[in-house]
Structures are given as C-alpha cells and as structure tokens.
Design a protein around this motif. Sequence first.
Motif, short mmCIF file in Angstrom:
data_model
loop_
_atom_site.label_atom_id
_atom_site.label_comp_id
_atom_site.label_asym_id
_atom_site.label_seq_id
_atom_site.Cartn_x
_atom_site.Cartn_y
_atom_site.Cartn_z
N GLU A 171 0.81 -1.21 0.00
CA GLU A 171 0.00 0.00 0.00
C GLU A 171 0.85 1.26 0.00
O GLU A 171 0.48 2.28 -0.61
CB GLU A 171 -0.90 -0.01 1.23
CG GLU A 171 -1.79 1.21 1.38
CD GLU A 171 -2.50 1.24 2.71
OE1 GLU A 171 -3.67 0.83 2.76
OE2 GLU A 171 -1.89 1.67 3.71
N GLU A 172 2.00 1.21 0.67
CA GLU A 172 2.84 2.40 0.77
C GLU A 172 3.29 2.90 -0.60
O GLU A 172 3.40 4.11 -0.82
CB GLU A 172 4.07 2.09 1.64
CG GLU A 172 3.75 1.86 3.10
CD GLU A 172 3.31 0.44 3.42
OE1 GLU A 172 3.19 0.10 4.61
OE2 GLU A 172 3.08 -0.35 2.47
N GLY A 204 1.42 10.09 0.46
CA GLY A 204 2.63 10.02 1.26
C GLY A 204 2.72 8.72 2.05
O GLY A 204 2.05 7.73 1.75
N TRP A 205 3.57 8.75 3.07
CA TRP A 205 3.78 7.58 3.92
C TRP A 205 2.68 7.58 4.98
O TRP A 205 2.72 8.34 5.93
CB TRP A 205 5.16 7.64 4.55
CG TRP A 205 5.58 6.37 5.25
CD1 TRP A 205 5.53 6.11 6.58
CD2 TRP A 205 6.10 5.19 4.62
NE1 TRP A 205 5.98 4.84 6.83
CE2 TRP A 205 6.36 4.25 5.65
CE3 TRP A 205 6.39 4.83 3.30
CZ2 TRP A 205 6.88 2.98 5.38
CZ3 TRP A 205 6.91 3.57 3.05
CH2 TRP A 205 7.15 2.67 4.08
N GLY A 206 1.70 6.71 4.83
CA GLY A 206 0.52 6.76 5.68
C GLY A 206 0.61 5.99 6.97
O GLY A 206 -0.34 6.05 7.78
N ASN A 207 1.69 5.27 7.21
CA ASN A 207 1.80 4.48 8.43
C ASN A 207 1.90 5.39 9.65
O ASN A 207 2.46 6.49 9.58
CB ASN A 207 2.99 3.53 8.35
CG ASN A 207 2.82 2.49 7.27
OD1 ASN A 207 1.71 2.17 6.88
ND2 ASN A 207 3.92 1.96 6.77
N THR A 208 1.41 4.89 10.78
CA THR A 208 1.26 5.75 11.95
C THR A 208 1.95 5.26 13.21
O THR A 208 2.03 5.99 14.20
CB THR A 208 -0.24 5.93 12.28
OG1 THR A 208 -0.83 4.64 12.53
CG2 THR A 208 -0.98 6.60 11.13
N HIS A 209 2.43 4.03 13.21
CA HIS A 209 3.04 3.50 14.45
C HIS A 209 4.31 2.74 14.09
O HIS A 209 4.30 1.87 13.22
CB HIS A 209 2.06 2.56 15.15
CG HIS A 209 2.48 2.18 16.54
ND1 HIS A 209 3.13 1.01 16.81
CD2 HIS A 209 2.36 2.83 17.73
CE1 HIS A 209 3.37 0.93 18.11
NE2 HIS A 209 2.93 2.03 18.68
N LYS A 210 5.44 3.17 14.78
CA LYS A 210 5.48 4.20 15.78
C LYS A 210 5.83 5.54 15.15
O LYS A 210 6.23 5.61 14.01
CB LYS A 210 6.48 3.84 16.85
CG LYS A 210 6.02 2.73 17.78
CD LYS A 210 6.87 2.73 19.03
CE LYS A 210 6.22 1.84 20.09
NZ LYS A 210 6.76 2.09 21.42
#
Length: 333
Positions: A91-92, A285-291
């Motif tokens: 997905e990224e 953009g980079w949608g990941n949130t953790h950490k």
Amino acid sequence: MTRSALRMSPGKLLRGSLMIVSALACVVLILCYTMRPDNFTALTVFPIWIWPAPGLFLLGLAWFRSSGTVYKVCMAAVGLLWLAYILVFTEELHSLARSLLPEQSPPGPALRIVSLNSELGLGGASDLKRHMPDIVLLQESPSPTAVAKMAYEVFGAEAGVATGLDTAILARGTVIPAPLPLVSRRYFTEARVKLTTGIEIGIISLHLQTPPVRVDLWSPGAWTQLRAHRARQRRQMQVISDRIAAMPANMPIIVGGDFNAPQGDAIFELLKPLLRDAFREAGRGWGNTHKNELPVLRIDQVWITDQFGAAEVRAYQTEQSDHRLVVCDLWLR
C-alpha cells in the motif's frame, strides 16, 4: 551420466530447491494477505513489504553459479512473481505514487477529521491545533476535565465533547453522546455531532485491544496467542458494527481511531458493508502511523460512508505521542 555430472547434481538440486521454496513462499504470502485467515495472523500482523527480502535472498542463492536457459527462465518467473507481490500488495507504494499527482480541492463542503492516539494526553492540543480540525477522534484520552480543556484550546467556545473511558470525540459544534454499556465505553465512544455549519454526523472514536508483540514465529504459542487476539478484536468490532447498523440509514457516519490492527486486516471486513477506508481512496505520502519516529503499520485509520468523498488523507509526525496523527479531508456529496 559422467562422474562430473554426478558431482554437480547436489548443487543443482540445492539451487532448484531454493528456487521452489522462494516461489512457494510468495504464493503462500499472496494467499495469506488476500484471505487473511485467522490461523495465519502471526504472519499478516507484519508489514507486507518485509517478506520479499528473505524470499529474494533465497532466490539470489539459487541464482548463484546457475546455468541453463530453462533454469534461468524459471528463476526470472519467480522474480517477477515477487515483483507482482510487491506492486500489488504494498500500500505504501500506492500512496507515495498518489502524492505525485496534482492535489484536488473538495467539490463540496469541506470537513477535516483528525484522529490521534494522544498517549494519555501527552501529545494533545498542540498537535491538534496545528491542523485546524472540525472533528477530533481521540484515543488514550486523558481525564474528562483535561479533554474539555483540550477541546476549548482547539475550538474555543464552540467546542463540544463526548468522553468514554479511553476515547473521546471533540468537535466544533454540538456533541450528543450515545449511551453505551460500561464494557463498550472501555474501547469506543459514540456521539451524534452537529457542526456549526449545520452538518449532522454519526461519529465513533475507537481504540481496540492492543495486540501482543510476538516475533518468535517458530513458537506455536505465538500463532495461538495472535489468533486468539484476532478473535477478541473481531468481537469488539462486531459490537461497533452493530452500533453503526443501528444508526439512521441516511446519516453520514465516520468511524476512526486506533484499530491496533494493520491495514487490510480481516477485522475490517465487519465495516465494509457500510463504510470504506478513506486512506485507500485518497491517501498520500507515507501513511503508516506506528510508531511515530519510524512508522511501519497503519493502525490509525478513518472510515467513512458513501455520503462522503475523500479529498486527501495524510499521516503527520506528532510532538509527543508515540503515534502519528491522521488528517482526513472530506466533503459531503
């Protein structure tokens, strides 16, 4: 067969075996990330993009000192299979590519949602005010008094608040909390929000159970524990799904927060009949949130009903929380 050929056979057999193992691993991963079976939760809690590294390493070993046209064609086919896995499932890559496209302004009345795991309020008002939200979905929220103070700092005298035991909803307008059983209030807050613009929305801010951290995939206990965790989260999500189904059919609904599950997890199937993931539609953009410092999973998400269009969704680094916050720009169709 000559003695020389016999001496070469073990090496060829080893290289062929490595190629087959790499191909089978890719097929198994494609099936696991497509179907998300509970028995393979221990695999699918990891980011999709970590698995090509060992698979391609095996393929590289198989390529070493290889010979023969047919053999190399087979190797290339396995390499293309891994490439397809990366392009389809990562997905990224999709959201980073989407960020290269021109930004579009919402064609209807704009609405900004911010979701933040505030880590007991440590990353509170300063992170929120910077993004000028209309509605805030808060997780690991501080005391009701502290939440009210935070809401006033963000929205001033127009602030409305609904608080649960671990989550909260803040908005610029009137917030009417829904009565919930004590066990439900431990992991979500529900409210009907009427913004100062006159828009009325059903809102749920949630914080599902935190998963155990297990990287010892050689241990049967890891697989059992993570499968049981998936079942507990599914029960929590079923309660939320039932609450969504009970809302008026024509009411716009937003559900968001800290799902404590990676993007694409099987628990999200319980939301899909009525809602969709806004980031999948408009994430950039980079949608990941953790950490926060090095995010590898997108466990903080915003889901919306068809009354909304998604203009843009991004994740931003926070000053104090261990999560990045999600900024979701919507419009009413």
